[in-house]
Design a protein around this motif. Structure first.
Motif, PDB file in Angstrom:
ATOM      1  N   SER A  15      -4.800  -0.193   1.764  1.00  0.00           N
ATOM      2  CA  SER A  15      -4.245  -1.458   2.224  1.00  0.00           C
ATOM      3  C   SER A  15      -5.249  -2.582   2.066  1.00  0.00           C
ATOM      4  CB  SER A  15      -3.813  -1.345   3.690  1.00  0.00           C
ATOM      5  OG  SER A  15      -3.359  -2.583   4.174  1.00  0.00           O
ATOM      6  N   ALA A  16      -6.522  -2.291   2.410  1.00  0.00           N
ATOM      7  CA  ALA A  16      -7.553  -3.323   2.308  1.00  0.00           C
ATOM      8  C   ALA A  16      -7.706  -3.795   0.877  1.00  0.00           C
ATOM      9  CB  ALA A  16      -8.876  -2.782   2.837  1.00  0.00           C
ATOM     10  N   GLU A  19      -5.002  -6.112  -0.670  1.00  0.00           N
ATOM     11  CA  GLU A  19      -4.995  -7.490  -0.214  1.00  0.00           C
ATOM     12  C   GLU A  19      -5.220  -8.434  -1.389  1.00  0.00           C
ATOM     13  OE1 GLU A  19      -4.754  -8.932   3.210  1.00  0.00           O
ATOM     14  OE2 GLU A  19      -3.610  -7.079   3.056  1.00  0.00           O
ATOM     15  N   GLN A 243      -9.175  -6.426   8.502  1.00  0.00           N
ATOM     16  CA  GLN A 243      -8.078  -5.695   7.877  1.00  0.00           C
ATOM     17  C   GLN A 243      -7.990  -4.278   8.419  1.00  0.00           C
ATOM     18  OE1 GLN A 243      -5.736  -6.836   5.991  1.00  0.00           O
ATOM     19  NE2 GLN A 243      -4.751  -4.845   5.728  1.00  0.00           N
TER      20      GLN A 243
END
Length: 252
Positions: A15-16, A19, A243
């Motif tokens: 997910s990080a 970004e 995050q």
């Protein structure tokens, strides 16, 4: 419980790195056989006016020549998808270029050069020559040490195999940073001694801070970062922590 924790950490990492890309501008000095040359190179990454759409530029210039590569691409699920790519060289009385337009339904690339214009079918995950290292951003973040990617250049398809061969702490304009030393192993390369190495910094979103090309025993070129404008190491670390907090189980 441990499996669930590992899955959560993996999803957090993915997910990080899914970004939006952080814009930056960096300047490099070119060395040949360890001797400085008058050639400097600029590497720029910036948003290009649409959601998840970016422009990356690598331009080397001296009083003798100008070499420019640029890519306009979409960034989605940690994967660059090229929209168009340009390579232009001016120097020594020559002007050479490739202007490439990528389409994805169906996947094809259209190339115009100083000699002709042609189109060819490509695989759905084909990249251009400038964004191939961006693919490693998420691959290396998960702990994997290698990946293979296909690039389109002119009327050729090239296979690159990127392998982490070492770790090294090097000096940069941001101070000492830890890097992964990544080798680009080209399929079918006729020269056994030819090697291309990249030093990518995990704390800088795996951006290249140094590169080295070994053409032969007697010819080696290096590209070393001498200036940088963009998020600092501290700012990147804070953003990564924010995050991570958002993606932890139970976070609102």
């Amino acid at each position: 419980m441990r499996i669930a924790l590992l899955i959560a950490l993996l999803l957090s990492s993915l997910s990080a790195y899914s970004e939006p890309l952080a814009p930056f501008a960096a300047e490099f000095r070119i060395y040949v056989n360890k001797l400085p040359t008058p050639v400097k190179a600029d590497l720029v990454l910036e948003p290009a006016g649409k959601p998840d759409y970016y422009h990356m530029l690598l331009k080397a210039k001296s009083f003798l020549l100008t070499n420019k590569e640029e890519s306009y691409f979409y960034w989605n699920d940690c994967q660059p998808r090229t929209d168009r790519y340009v390579h232009e060289f001016d120097g020594f009385g020559q002007h050479r270029y490739h202007h490439m337009q990528f389409q994805w339904d169906p996947p094809r690339v259209h190339n115009e050069s100083e000699d002709d214009a042609a189109s060819m079918d490509i695989a759905d995950d084909t990249l251009d020559e400038l964004t191939i290292l961006l693919r490693g951003r998420c691959v290396f973040a998960t702990g994997d040490k290698e990946y293979t990617v296909t690039s389109a250049y002119g009327d050729d398809l090239r296979t690159h195999h990127f392998v982490v061969i070492d770790r090294e702490k090097i000096d940069t304009p941001l101070g000492k940073v830890d890097t992964l030393v990544v080798e680009n192993r080209r399929t079918g390369d006729s020269k056994k001694k030819r090697r291309t190495l990249f030093w990518v910094a995990p704390d800088l979103d795996y951006m290249v801070v140094k590169a080295k090309h070994i053409e032969s025993t007697f010819l080696k070129a290096e590209m070393i970062m001498i200036d940088y404008h963009g998020p600092t190491l501290e700012e990147r670390a804070a953003a990564a922590e924010d995050q991570a907090k958002k993606t932890r189980p139970g976070a609102e």
